[in-house]
Structures are given as structure tokens and as C-alpha cells.
Design an enzyme around this catalytic site. Structure first.
Site, PDB file in Angstrom:
ATOM      1  N   HIS A  18       0.965  -1.292   0.090  1.00  0.00           N
ATOM      2  CA  HIS A  18      -0.078  -0.097   0.013  1.00  0.00           C
ATOM      3  C   HIS A  18       0.766   1.244   0.081  1.00  0.00           C
ATOM      4  O   HIS A  18       1.959   1.237   0.473  1.00  0.00           O
ATOM      5  CB  HIS A  18      -0.862  -0.036   1.478  1.00  0.00           C
ATOM      6  CG  HIS A  18      -1.951   0.901   1.307  1.00  0.00           C
ATOM      7  ND1 HIS A  18      -1.801   2.267   1.797  1.00  0.00           N
ATOM      8  CD2 HIS A  18      -3.322   0.893   1.141  1.00  0.00           C
ATOM      9  CE1 HIS A  18      -2.960   2.893   1.909  1.00  0.00           C
ATOM     10  NE2 HIS A  18      -3.947   2.208   1.360  1.00  0.00           N
ATOM     11  N   GLN A  58      -4.701  -5.257   6.794  1.00  0.00           N
ATOM     12  CA  GLN A  58      -5.756  -6.108   6.467  1.00  0.00           C
ATOM     13  C   GLN A  58      -5.893  -7.643   7.050  1.00  0.00           C
ATOM     14  O   GLN A  58      -6.354  -8.397   6.434  1.00  0.00           O
ATOM     15  CB  GLN A  58      -5.584  -6.047   4.773  1.00  0.00           C
ATOM     16  CG  GLN A  58      -5.734  -4.923   3.981  1.00  0.00           C
ATOM     17  CD  GLN A  58      -6.941  -4.414   4.028  1.00  0.00           C
ATOM     18  OE1 GLN A  58      -8.044  -5.335   4.376  1.00  0.00           O
ATOM     19  NE2 GLN A  58      -7.313  -3.112   3.622  1.00  0.00           N
ATOM     20  N   LYS A  92     -10.880  -0.439   9.968  1.00  0.00           N
ATOM     21  CA  LYS A  92     -11.101  -1.513   9.370  1.00  0.00           C
ATOM     22  C   LYS A  92     -11.688  -2.701  10.114  1.00  0.00           C
ATOM     23  O   LYS A  92     -11.814  -4.047   9.589  1.00  0.00           O
ATOM     24  CB  LYS A  92      -9.778  -1.933   8.415  1.00  0.00           C
ATOM     25  CG  LYS A  92      -9.484  -0.867   7.295  1.00  0.00           C
ATOM     26  CD  LYS A  92      -8.090  -1.099   6.821  1.00  0.00           C
ATOM     27  CE  LYS A  92      -7.586  -0.015   5.897  1.00  0.00           C
ATOM     28  NZ  LYS A  92      -8.180   0.309   4.817  1.00  0.00           N
ATOM     29  N   CYS A 108      -4.828   2.335  -3.710  1.00  0.00           N
ATOM     30  CA  CYS A 108      -3.591   2.947  -2.937  1.00  0.00           C
ATOM     31  C   CYS A 108      -2.446   1.880  -3.323  1.00  0.00           C
ATOM     32  O   CYS A 108      -1.445   1.951  -2.353  1.00  0.00           O
ATOM     33  CB  CYS A 108      -3.682   3.176  -1.487  1.00  0.00           C
ATOM     34  SG  CYS A 108      -5.066   4.696  -1.117  1.00  0.00           S
TER      35      CYS A 108
HETATM   36  N1  PLP Z   1      -1.995  -0.936   4.619  1.00  0.00           N
HETATM   37  C1  PLP Z   1      -3.006  -1.576   4.046  1.00  0.00           C
HETATM   38  C2  PLP Z   1      -2.603  -2.771   3.439  1.00  0.00           C
HETATM   39  C3  PLP Z   1      -4.173  -0.826   3.872  1.00  0.00           C
HETATM   40  O1  PLP Z   1      -5.282  -1.632   3.097  1.00  0.00           O
HETATM   41  C4  PLP Z   1      -4.464   0.608   4.159  1.00  0.00           C
HETATM   42  C5  PLP Z   1      -5.844   1.249   3.935  1.00  0.00           C
HETATM   43  O2  PLP Z   1      -6.565   0.814   2.951  1.00  0.00           O
HETATM   44  C6  PLP Z   1      -3.523   0.998   4.735  1.00  0.00           C
HETATM   45  C7  PLP Z   1      -2.068   0.555   4.977  1.00  0.00           C
HETATM   46  C8  PLP Z   1      -3.615   2.407   5.441  1.00  0.00           C
HETATM   47  O3  PLP Z   1      -4.577   2.558   6.344  1.00  0.00           O
HETATM   48  P1  PLP Z   1      -5.152   3.755   7.067  1.00  0.00           P
HETATM   49  O4  PLP Z   1      -5.619   4.781   5.793  1.00  0.00           O
HETATM   50  O5  PLP Z   1      -6.195   3.368   7.882  1.00  0.00           O
HETATM   51  O6  PLP Z   1      -3.926   4.541   7.691  1.00  0.00           O
END
Ligand code: PLP
Length: 416
Positions: A130, A211, A234, A373
Site C-alpha cells: 500500500h 488487512q 477496518k 492505493c
Molecule cells: N495498509 C494497507 C494494507 C491498507 O489496506 C490500508 C488501507 O487501505 C492502509 C495500509 C492504510 O490504512 P489507513 O488509511 O487506515 O491509515
């Protein structure tokens, strides 16, 4: 797969706790919420716990002598204890509240990374990350002059572990930073094995658990993760709260990041000293209601049991992969169900993912379209975008049927 009575009972009992799910998305069209990888829905218990804080004992934490502040502090710190247990950290001092996974990773980059990384060093990551586990390292690398290398993937979307070993053998690796479960491919990465290899090579490992934590049992000590990051929103909790777990000795040695109230032991005009863990990393008034909400979400998940949550999601994902495989011209990305979380990202030949998501929305089905992302991953797969359905403990097998039916309808409309 059979829609077993037991599974139906489980899912309908859970759904009764989620007011948002029981609504029409459009007149006469029920909502089918399949965008859980972006953010989950919240049970009434979490909503009520936050409401209760604001109605009955709203006050700042750690500072007040009065009863309301003591109550707020007890609930806020109580949530930290629940989270410690949930991920099996050794101490509640290893649980740092942040705004979410993104902030947790940036915290490690800006404290541990800034203090320890120099030219010649390597941060080893993967092409499936991500953006929140790529960009913080790029920003720091531009300043500190270290190198970032990326582990490639096999055709099926699993990590090339031979390449991982080779990249470690090339030397210089100070940190391995890897997602536990891919938010696009669903790949469950072998992070315990990766941690073992990283440590043997003298490197630390940071695991992005955004995740995994919501969906399966997580034991940070069994994984031997040095840092582990996740987000509340999440996993049935609110937005604005997340966690950075770090091994105590590492957190003790790290300088603070943000300065302000609560993170200090003493302040003089000439200089300051730092509070004990985890407060050293928690400057300013924190997200109090949100931490309480996350604590309640953890209670909710632990009452059900993460093995049960995971088993339900495996059943839904397996069924989804079976049904999606029937649809002509549709490609699903990532490994088979044995190595996959509750995510199915796909493309439909000739239909733009955004158009497809819009057509699904008209049928009441909420999915996500875009790069999720993970632009480098999409680039690696030769895609501009994909459509993603992602599942959680409250999804019915019949919602998979609704998705597949809507996909057939979209296909008919586009290929007419
Ligand atoms: N890492 C992963 C694998 C994600 O799916 C996400 C969110 O979609 C994030 C990091 C970032 O999370 P947050 O936007 O809650 O900081």
C-alpha cells in the site's frame, strides 16, 4: 457450496448488530456492502460505547483529578489493555495509539528510520505494498540517502521468497517492511518466516497489519514482528484511531516524533525530557472516544473469536472465487483461497473498473474501483485499475450471488 443453516445463523446473528446493513441502497434495492477492505461497518455496541462516553463521562485523559477525567482515563487505558491482549503483545507499554496504519508507519520512519538509516543501508519491501508503506520510506530515503529494494511476485500474486533470500544475502538490509495481507491480491504473506530470515540477516521487520488484524488471529510475539501497524476503522472500530505495536526495547531507544503535551516528563526553556512508554509517542489530547470505540470493537471480535471470524470469511471468499470463476471475460487477481484473505480484485475485459463499480452500485452493491492505493502493484500487473469486492464477518453467501448476478447484468449491458 451449501448455504448451511449454521452459517446462516452465524451471519444473521452478527448482522442484527449492524444497523447500517439493514437498509435500502436505492428504493427497493437492499444494500450489499462489499467494500470492507476500505473500511468496515460498526456494530451498535461500538456506536453506543462512543455515545456513552460523550453523554456520561466526556473529559480529557491523564490530567484531571476529577471523577469524569478518571473515568475517561480508565476507559481509554482499558482499551489499550484489551488491544494488548488481542494481538498478544508482552506489555501495554508496547501499544502506541496513532491515527491509523499510515501514521504508525510514518512514526517508525520518522523516529527509528531517521535515527538509524544512512547511505549504504537498504530498506527491503515488496511491490504489492500500500502507498502508506512505500511513500514514507521514499520521503526519508530522499533525505537520508539509503536504498529501497522491492521483492518481486510470482504469477499467482505470492511473494518470490527465493528473491527475498537473495536480496537479504546482497547485504545492507536494516529493515524489512511488508504487508501481512495484500489489500488487492489478498495474498497472506509468510511474515513469521520473513521475520526469521530478516533477524538472521541482522535486520528488523515492520509488518503492515491493516488487512490481517481485522480478519484473523494475530500474535505479534509468535510472528516475532519488531513493529506491527493497524487501523481501527477496518476492524469494526471508528476512524481516527490505530495502533503501532513495537518491541519495548526498540521503542525505548527511539526518539519521540511529535512534541507537545503528555509526551514529556519535564519541560524547561533549555530543553525537555520524555515521558515513559507509550506516552512518549502520544503528544497532545488523543482520540479518546475513538480509543474507547476500538476497545469495544476488540471486545466484539474477541467475543466471537478470531478463528470463527476467519473461518466465516474463508467460506465466503472460497464461494466468491468459485462463483467469479464462472463469469466469462472476468479475471480475478491473486492466489487461491488457501493463501488469500477476504479480497477479490478483478477486471472485466473491455469494461472500465469505474464504470463497472457504478453499474454494481445501481444494483445496491458497494465495491471499490481504482488502484486501491497500490499504484506500483497495478503497474506491475499491467493494469491501470481494478474493481475490488472485499468481505467481512457480516457478509452473506447470498451477497456473493447478488454480486455475480450484477456482473452478468453488466456484461450483458456492455457486450450487447
Ligand atoms: N495498509 C494497507 C494494507 C491498507 O489496506 C490500508 C488501507 O487501505 C492502509 C495500509 C492504510 O490504512 P489507513 O488509511 O487506515 O491509515
Amino acid at each position: 457450496m451449501e448455504h448451511s443453516l449454521e452459517r446462516t445463523y452465524f451471519v444473521e446473528t452478527v448482522r442484527a448488530d449492524f444497523p447500517i446493513l439493514n437498509q435500502e441502497h436505492h428504493p427497493g434495492v437492499p444494500l450489499v456492502y462489499l467494500d470492507n477492505a476500505a473500511s468496515s461497518q460498526k456494530p451498535r455496541q461500538v456506536i453506543e460505547a462512543m455515545d456513552d462516553y460523550y453523554r456520561r463521562y466526556n473529559a480529557n485523559v491523564h490530567r484531571g483529578i476529577h471523577k469524569l477525567s478518571e473515568q475517561a482515563t480508565a476507559a481509554y487505558e482499558g482499551a489499550r489493555v484489551k488491544i494488548r491482549k488481542f494481538i498478544n503483545a508482552a506489555s501495554k507499554r508496547e501499544i502506541v495509539y496513532t491515527r491509523g496504519t499510515t501514521e504508525s508507519i510514518n512514526l517508525v520512519a520518522q523516529t527509528w528510520g531517521r535515527a538509524n538509516l544512512k547511505p549504504g543501508d537498504v530498506v527491503l519491501s515488496t511491490v504489492m505494498e500500500h502507498h502508506s508503506n512505500i511513500v514514507p520510506w521514499q520521503i526519508l530515503a530522499a533525505e537520508k540517502g539509503f536504498t529501497i529494494k522491492y521483492i518481486p511476485l510470482h504469477e499467482d500474486g505470492t511473494l518470490d521468497m527465493d528473491a527475498y533470500t537473495r536480496l537479504l544475502d546482497e547485504g545492507g538490509v536494516k529493515l524489512v517492511t511488508v504487508m501481512h495481507v495484500s489489500n488487492v491480491l489478498g495474498t497472506i504473506n509468510p511474515v513469521a518466516d520473513m521475520a526469521r530470515q530478516a533477524h538472521a540477516a541482522g535486520a528488523l521487520i515492520l509488518v503492515d497489519g491493516a488487512q490481517s488484524t481485522p480478519h484473523m488471529p494475530v500474535d505479534v510475539q509468535a510472528l516475532d514482528a519488531d513493529f506491527f501497524a493497524f487501523s481501527g476503522h477496518k476492524m469494526l472500530g471508528p476512524t481516527g484511531i490505530g495502533v503501532l505495536y513495537g518491541k519495548r526495547a526498540l521503542l525505548e531507544a527511539m526518539p519521540p516524533w511529535m512534541g507537545g503535551g503528555d509526551m514529556i516528563a519535564s519541560v524547561r526553556l533549555e530543553g525537555s525530557t520524555w515521558n515513559e512508554l507509550p506516552y512518549k509517542f502520544e503528544a497532545g489530547t488523543p482520540s479518546i472516544a475513538e480509543a474507547i470505540g476500538l476497545g469495544c470493537a476488540v471486545d466484539y471480535l474477541m467475543n466471537i473469536g478470531m478463528e470463527t471470524v476467519h473461518a466465516h470469511e474463508c467460506a465466503v471468499t472460497e464461494y466468491a472465487l468459485e462463483r467469479l470463476a464462472e463469469v466469462p471475460d472476468l479475471t480475478v487477481y491473486g492466489p487461491d483461497v488457501s493463501q488469500k484473505g477476504a479480497v477479490a480484485a478483478f477486471t472485466f475485459a473491455g469494461i472500465h473498473p469505474h464504470d463497472l463499480a457504478q453499474m454494481l452500485d445501481a444494483e445496491g452493491i458497494a465495491v471499490r474501483a481504482g488502484h486501491h492505493c497500490a499504484m506500483p502493484l497495478h503497474h506491475y500487473l499491467g493494469l491501470a485499475a481494478s474493481t475490488r469486492a472485499s468481505f467481512y464477518l457480516y457478509n452473506r453467501l447470498s451477497e456473493v450471488d447478488a454480486l455475480v448476478e450484477a456482473l452478468y447484468k453488466a456484461r450483458k449491458a456492455f457486450y450487447r
